[in-house]
Design an enzyme around this catalytic site. Structure first.
Site, mmCIF file in Angstrom:
data_model
loop_
_atom_site.group_PDB
_atom_site.id
_atom_site.type_symbol
_atom_site.label_atom_id
_atom_site.label_comp_id
_atom_site.label_asym_id
_atom_site.label_seq_id
_atom_site.Cartn_x
_atom_site.Cartn_y
_atom_site.Cartn_z
ATOM 1 N N GLU A 48 50.823 49.986 30.099
ATOM 2 C CA GLU A 48 51.447 51.313 30.732
ATOM 3 C C GLU A 48 51.809 51.424 32.078
ATOM 4 O O GLU A 48 52.117 50.145 32.538
ATOM 5 C CB GLU A 48 50.027 52.302 30.456
ATOM 6 N N ASP A 96 48.168 57.458 40.154
ATOM 7 C CA ASP A 96 49.624 57.260 39.794
ATOM 8 C C ASP A 96 50.530 57.840 40.451
ATOM 9 O O ASP A 96 51.500 58.292 40.305
ATOM 10 C CB ASP A 96 49.759 58.032 38.534
HETATM 11 O O1 FUB Z 1 46.046 58.985 35.324
HETATM 12 C C1 FUB Z 1 45.780 58.923 33.614
HETATM 13 C C2 FUB Z 1 46.338 57.657 33.277
HETATM 14 O O2 FUB Z 1 45.565 56.582 33.969
HETATM 15 C C3 FUB Z 1 47.709 57.360 33.595
HETATM 16 O O3 FUB Z 1 48.790 58.074 32.851
HETATM 17 C C4 FUB Z 1 47.606 56.100 33.498
HETATM 18 O O4 FUB Z 1 48.954 55.198 33.593
HETATM 19 C C5 FUB Z 1 46.595 55.495 33.840
HETATM 20 O O5 FUB Z 1 46.626 55.392 35.184
#
Ligand code: FUB
Length: 325
Positions: free
Chosen positions: A222, A15
């Site tokens: 997301e 991320d």
């Molecule tokens: O890294 C944990 C979670 O996985 C992130 O918050 C999401 O966007 C996904 O990448």
């Protein structure tokens, strides 16, 4: 730079949120590790406990690890799972926004403050009032106003909310209903709270209709990111279970935004998550994949590749499984 490059092969980082501060690129990733927790749809296997900061003076150059800058033990309201974070600068201070479950297992967004872009970051005693879900992206507009974009469904808990409130029985809408949207709120002058109730960030199709929940190749899941290119606002995000990074453009930070296309086709690994920034006249996509861990979803490695636009400002699609440097 035509081929993607792994940025920090010696540890798992995901991320990546990249910004240019003080003339260098700073990267704020999640810190994956082998927790031993089994994979499930709630994302329990992403049990991260701290953040590191990285910097580089050249995209092709050395990546400096500034070490651990915030640990879960130091956050008074912490329950578990430090997920995606981002950092903004205002008046000589740096504000790290992070996703974390509180002691009741509800995701909130927290803030931690530093005098430098490389930390250490000191957390506030409580999460941002009225915050929920995950994946904060801090965007500074040209006039110095800061906005926080956030949200994520499934493990990110966004489906449990309507109108910024947790609603008993609320879940992901039916496939023909309007899709759940990311949220955006202007930040207060002190950068520590929302200055307003979060707005819905609506993404429209080519006919001006909101994307539906069943439009899984295009709807928001997301990983919000906002950048500006030639005066337009580019909102980019992950489609989650269809594993695409997509984008939509608009005329202001709140939208509505119109869907434009795919930035990155699926990578190896379940999640795809990114940031986009300009450095020395070129644009770059920072992202992650699970190639180095042999495909383990929860052990991701951060990468960078150049991103280009066509003459109409459309982003040219990058292959997620492209050969690496
Ligand atoms: O890294 C944990 C979670 O996985 C992130 O918050 C999401 O966007 C996904 O990448």
């Amino acid at each position: 730079m035509n081929q993607a490059k792994y940025l920090f092969p010696s540890d798992y980082m995901a991320d990546p949120s990249a910004h240019v501060f003080d003339g260098k690129i700073y990267i704020y990733p999640s810190h994956d590790w082998e927790s031993g927790i089994a994979e499930n749809d709630n994302g329990d296997h992403f049990d991260m406990r701290d953040y590191h900061v990285f910097s580089m003076e050249e995209v092709d150059g050395e990546v400096v690890d500034h070490g651990k800058v915030l640990s879960i033990e130091d956050i008074p309201w912490a329950g578990r799972q430090l997920w995606d974070s981002d950092v903004a600068h205002r008046k000589g201070k740096y504000y790290m926004y992070f996703s974390l479950k509180d002691k009741t297992d509800i995701f909130r967004l927290g803030v931690a403050v530093s005098n430098t872009p490389y930390g250490p970051f000191v957390p506030q005693n409580n999460p941002i009032k009225g915050s929920y879900s995950i994946d904060p992206c801090a965007f500074e507009d040209d006039n110095g106003t800061h906005y926080l974009y956030f949200g994520g469904i499934w493990g990110g808990q966004l489906q449990f909310y309507r109108d910024n409130k947790m609603v008993a029985g609320a879940d992901v809408p039916h496939f023909h209903e309007n899709a759940l949207s990311a949220k955006v709120a202007r930040l207060s002058d002190d950068m520590l709270e929302f200055a307003e109730a979060p707005h819905e960030l609506v993404i429209l199709d080519e006919n001006g209709k909101p994307l539906t929940q069943g439009d899984t190749d295009r709807r928001f899941f997301e990983a919000s990111w906002m950048h500006k290119y030639q005066g337009k606002y580019y909102f980019s995000y992950s489609t989650g279970d269809t594993h695409l990074l997509c984008y939509a453009t608009g005329d202001n930070p709140y939208g509505p935004f119109t869907y434009q296309g795919v930035i990155l086709t699926p990578v190896v690994g379940w999640t795809t998550h990114h940031s986009i920034t300009e450095y020395k006249g070129k644009w770059y996509l920072f992202y992650h994949d699970s190639v180095p861990s042999g495909g383990k979803t929860w052990l991701r490695s951060m990468k960078v590749v150049e991103l280009t636009y066509d003459d109409n400002g459309l982003i040219k699609t990058i292959e997620g499984k492209v050969q690496n440097k």
